[in-house]
Design a protein around this motif. Structure first.
Motif, PDB file in Angstrom:
ATOM      1  N   LEU A  68       0.864  -1.174   0.000  1.00 28.32           N
ATOM      2  CA  LEU A  68       0.000   0.000   0.000  1.00 28.32           C
ATOM      3  C   LEU A  68       0.907   1.232   0.000  1.00 28.32           C
ATOM      4  O   LEU A  68       1.806   1.337   0.834  1.00 28.32           O
ATOM      5  N   THR A  69       0.673   2.148  -0.949  1.00 28.39           N
ATOM      6  CA  THR A  69       1.428   3.395  -1.013  1.00 28.39           C
ATOM      7  C   THR A  69       0.473   4.542  -0.760  1.00 28.39           C
ATOM      8  O   THR A  69      -0.557   4.652  -1.425  1.00 28.39           O
ATOM      9  N   VAL A  70       0.804   5.385   0.207  1.00 28.42           N
ATOM     10  CA  VAL A  70      -0.009   6.549   0.541  1.00 28.42           C
ATOM     11  C   VAL A  70       0.853   7.787   0.295  1.00 28.42           C
ATOM     12  O   VAL A  70       1.942   7.913   0.851  1.00 28.42           O
ATOM     13  N   ARG A  71       0.352   8.675  -0.566  1.00 30.51           N
ATOM     14  CA  ARG A  71       1.061   9.918  -0.875  1.00 30.51           C
ATOM     15  C   ARG A  71       0.299  11.079  -0.250  1.00 30.51           C
ATOM     16  O   ARG A  71      -0.900  11.228  -0.461  1.00 30.51           O
ATOM     17  N   GLU A  72       1.010  11.890   0.511  1.00 34.06           N
ATOM     18  CA  GLU A  72       0.392  13.046   1.143  1.00 34.06           C
ATOM     19  C   GLU A  72       0.326  14.221   0.174  1.00 34.06           C
ATOM     20  O   GLU A  72       1.061  14.261  -0.810  1.00 34.06           O
ATOM     21  N   LEU A  73      -0.559  15.172   0.481  1.00 31.42           N
ATOM     22  CA  LEU A  73      -0.606  16.409  -0.282  1.00 31.42           C
ATOM     23  C   LEU A  73       0.720  17.130  -0.083  1.00 31.42           C
ATOM     24  O   LEU A  73       1.270  17.147   1.015  1.00 31.42           O
ATOM     25  N   GLY A  74       1.215  17.719  -1.137  1.00 30.09           N
ATOM     26  CA  GLY A  74       2.457  18.477  -1.036  1.00 30.09           C
ATOM     27  C   GLY A  74       2.503  19.515  -2.118  1.00 30.09           C
ATOM     28  O   GLY A  74       1.738  19.462  -3.086  1.00 30.09           O
ATOM     29  N   PRO A  75       3.426  20.463  -1.992  1.00 30.94           N
ATOM     30  CA  PRO A  75       3.520  21.518  -3.000  1.00 30.94           C
ATOM     31  C   PRO A  75       3.978  20.985  -4.351  1.00 30.94           C
ATOM     32  O   PRO A  75       3.645  21.540  -5.384  1.00 30.94           O
ATOM     33  N   GLU A  76       4.740  19.904  -4.347  1.00 31.25           N
ATOM     34  CA  GLU A  76       5.239  19.298  -5.571  1.00 31.25           C
ATOM     35  C   GLU A  76       5.379  17.802  -5.321  1.00 31.25           C
ATOM     36  O   GLU A  76       5.711  17.387  -4.206  1.00 31.25           O
ATOM     37  N   PRO A  77       5.148  16.963  -6.328  1.00 26.71           N
ATOM     38  CA  PRO A  77       5.197  15.519  -6.124  1.00 26.71           C
ATOM     39  C   PRO A  77       6.513  15.023  -5.531  1.00 26.71           C
ATOM     40  O   PRO A  77       6.524  14.130  -4.705  1.00 26.71           O
ATOM     41  N   ASP A  78       7.628  15.632  -5.928  1.00 26.49           N
ATOM     42  CA  ASP A  78       8.920  15.161  -5.425  1.00 26.49           C
ATOM     43  C   ASP A  78       9.112  15.452  -3.946  1.00 26.49           C
ATOM     44  O   ASP A  78       9.966  14.863  -3.300  1.00 26.49           O
ATOM     45  N   PHE A  79       8.339  16.404  -3.407  1.00 22.54           N
ATOM     46  CA  PHE A  79       8.495  16.785  -2.011  1.00 22.54           C
ATOM     47  C   PHE A  79       7.322  16.338  -1.151  1.00 22.54           C
ATOM     48  O   PHE A  79       7.293  16.618   0.032  1.00 22.54           O
ATOM     49  N   ALA A  80       6.350  15.673  -1.737  1.00 21.75           N
ATOM     50  CA  ALA A  80       5.204  15.187  -0.976  1.00 21.75           C
ATOM     51  C   ALA A  80       5.607  13.911  -0.239  1.00 21.75           C
ATOM     52  O   ALA A  80       6.144  12.991  -0.851  1.00 21.75           O
ATOM     53  N   PRO A  81       5.372  13.861   1.065  1.00 24.53           N
ATOM     54  CA  PRO A  81       5.707  12.635   1.794  1.00 24.53           C
ATOM     55  C   PRO A  81       4.960  11.435   1.217  1.00 24.53           C
ATOM     56  O   PRO A  81       3.797  11.545   0.818  1.00 24.53           O
ATOM     57  N   ARG A  82       5.649  10.308   1.165  1.00 23.73           N
ATOM     58  CA  ARG A  82       5.085   9.076   0.626  1.00 23.73           C
ATOM     59  C   ARG A  82       5.420   7.958   1.602  1.00 23.73           C
ATOM     60  O   ARG A  82       6.548   7.856   2.083  1.00 23.73           O
ATOM     61  N   HIS A  83       4.425   7.142   1.881  1.00 26.86           N
ATOM     62  CA  HIS A  83       4.591   6.033   2.818  1.00 26.86           C
ATOM     63  C   HIS A  83       4.209   4.747   2.097  1.00 26.86           C
ATOM     64  O   HIS A  83       3.113   4.639   1.569  1.00 26.86           O
ATOM     65  N   ARG A  84       5.119   3.781   2.078  1.00 26.93           N
ATOM     66  CA  ARG A  84       4.850   2.486   1.443  1.00 26.93           C
ATOM     67  C   ARG A  84       4.996   1.420   2.509  1.00 26.93           C
ATOM     68  O   ARG A  84       6.015   1.352   3.188  1.00 26.93           O
ATOM     69  N   VAL A  85       3.968   0.589   2.623  1.00 32.52           N
ATOM     70  CA  VAL A  85       4.007  -0.477   3.626  1.00 32.52           C
ATOM     71  C   VAL A  85       3.509  -1.771   2.998  1.00 32.52           C
ATOM     72  O   VAL A  85       2.519  -1.784   2.274  1.00 32.52           O
ATOM     73  N   ARG A  86       4.220  -2.842   3.271  1.00 33.63           N
ATOM     74  CA  ARG A  86       3.833  -4.158   2.773  1.00 33.63           C
ATOM     75  C   ARG A  86       2.811  -4.735   3.751  1.00 33.63           C
ATOM     76  O   ARG A  86       3.117  -4.975   4.908  1.00 33.63           O
ATOM     77  N   LEU A  87       1.585  -4.930   3.251  1.00 36.05           N
ATOM     78  CA  LEU A  87       0.524  -5.486   4.089  1.00 36.05           C
ATOM     79  C   LEU A  87       0.546  -7.008   4.082  1.00 36.05           C
ATOM     80  O   LEU A  87       0.142  -7.636   5.057  1.00 36.05           O
ATOM     81  N   THR A  88       0.967  -7.580   2.961  1.00 37.16           N
ATOM     82  CA  THR A  88       1.048  -9.041   2.841  1.00 37.16           C
ATOM     83  C   THR A  88       2.266  -9.381   1.990  1.00 37.16           C
ATOM     84  O   THR A  88       2.667  -8.590   1.137  1.00 37.16           O
ATOM     85  N   PRO A  89       2.850 -10.543   2.211  1.00 35.97           N
ATOM     86  CA  PRO A  89       3.958 -10.957   1.343  1.00 35.97           C
ATOM     87  C   PRO A  89       3.473 -11.088  -0.099  1.00 35.97           C
ATOM     88  O   PRO A  89       2.301 -11.365  -0.346  1.00 35.97           O
ATOM     89  N   PRO A  90       4.383 -10.862  -1.068  1.00 33.38           N
ATOM     90  CA  PRO A  90       3.985 -10.979  -2.475  1.00 33.38           C
ATOM     91  C   PRO A  90       3.318 -12.328  -2.758  1.00 33.38           C
ATOM     92  O   PRO A  90       3.787 -13.366  -2.310  1.00 33.38           O
ATOM     93  N   GLY A  91       2.199 -12.265  -3.467  1.00 29.03           N
ATOM     94  CA  GLY A  91       1.498 -13.478  -3.875  1.00 29.03           C
ATOM     95  C   GLY A  91       0.624 -14.122  -2.809  1.00 29.03           C
ATOM     96  O   GLY A  91      -0.083 -15.078  -3.089  1.00 29.03           O
ATOM     97  N   GLU A  92       0.656 -13.604  -1.584  1.00 27.20           N
ATOM     98  CA  GLU A  92      -0.170 -14.200  -0.521  1.00 27.20           C
ATOM     99  C   GLU A  92      -1.635 -13.845  -0.770  1.00 27.20           C
ATOM    100  O   GLU A  92      -1.948 -12.742  -1.198  1.00 27.20           O
ATOM    101  N   PRO A  93      -2.551 -14.780  -0.495  1.00 20.80           N
ATOM    102  CA  PRO A  93      -3.975 -14.494  -0.735  1.00 20.80           C
ATOM    103  C   PRO A  93      -4.492 -13.380   0.183  1.00 20.80           C
ATOM    104  O   PRO A  93      -3.926 -13.110   1.234  1.00 20.80           O
ATOM    105  N   ALA A  94      -5.575 -12.787  -0.256  1.00 22.91           N
ATOM    106  CA  ALA A  94      -6.208 -11.712   0.509  1.00 22.91           C
ATOM    107  C   ALA A  94      -6.689 -12.213   1.852  1.00 22.91           C
ATOM    108  O   ALA A  94      -7.021 -13.390   2.010  1.00 22.91           O
ATOM    109  N   THR A  95      -6.727 -11.302   2.819  1.00 17.55           N
ATOM    110  CA  THR A  95      -7.319 -11.604   4.122  1.00 17.55           C
ATOM    111  C   THR A  95      -8.480 -10.641   4.328  1.00 17.55           C
ATOM    112  O   THR A  95      -8.458  -9.529   3.789  1.00 17.55           O
TER     113      THR A  95
END
Length: 193
Positions: free
Chosen positions: A82-109
């Protein structure tokens, strides 16, 4: 605090969501990703492998992103990120948070699906205005206005399309004019200069 739909408690300091009701959550190695009415909380430590929390972003401590500060959230089902991008004045300076919720290929929960749906709903609920203004051909600037759940204050942001130089004086003038036009359309006084 209990995670809806699970018996286990998330690894989340109580102070991180003090006064906020947990509505959706997913445990990840090293912490949790929690959605409340007011914000998204990421409390995982740095991730070293599949399913180990953040891919990049928060790292050492809890991060709280109020819903009105979220520009966009993207779900990569193949990688489980999951990638969450915050509002910012410019895309390169907008905080971005990436977190792995499940290992690659793992079924949905159910908990993961509930969290993703909740994130989508919360972001949509904050949208006051979202407008694209062309500056060069089809490329331009997105003017974004978000309102906190139950609040009156509006958070403003600009997102420039690829190929648009946000530092160019004519682009800055056009973006400022687009922002003022959006404020006027909402019946708001001119913003700070």
């Amino acid at each position: 605090m209990r995670i809806p739909g699970r018996g286990a408690r998330p690894r989340l300091p109580a102070s991180a969501v003090r006064g906020e009701r947990v509505l959706a959550a997913v445990e990840v190695d090293g912490g949790a990703v929690v959605g409340t009415q007011q914000a998204l909380h990421v409390t995982a430590g740095p991730g070293d492998g599949p399913g180990d929390g953040p891919v990049d972003g928060p790292g050492d401590g809890p991060v709280r992103v109020p819903w009105e500060r979220v520009d966009a959230a993207d779900w990569d089902a193949e990688e489980g990120v999951l990638t969450v991008r915050e509002l910012g004045p410019e895309p390169d300076f907008a905080p971005r948070h990436r977190v792995r919720l499940t290992p690659p290929g793992e079924p949905a929960t159910p908990a993961r699906d509930r969290l993703l749906q909740f994130v989508r709903e919360r972001i949509t609920a904050t949208v006051v205005l979202q407008r694209h203004v062309r500056l060069a051909g089809a490329a331009g600037v997105h003017v974004l206005a978000r309102r906190a759940p139950g609040g009156d204050a509006i958070a403003w942001g600009l997102r420039f399309d690829a190929g648009i130089d946000p530092d160019a004086p004519e682009v800055r003038r056009a973006a400022a004019a687009a922002l003022e036009a959006a404020r006027a359309d909402l019946g708001l006084p001119p913003g700070p200069r």
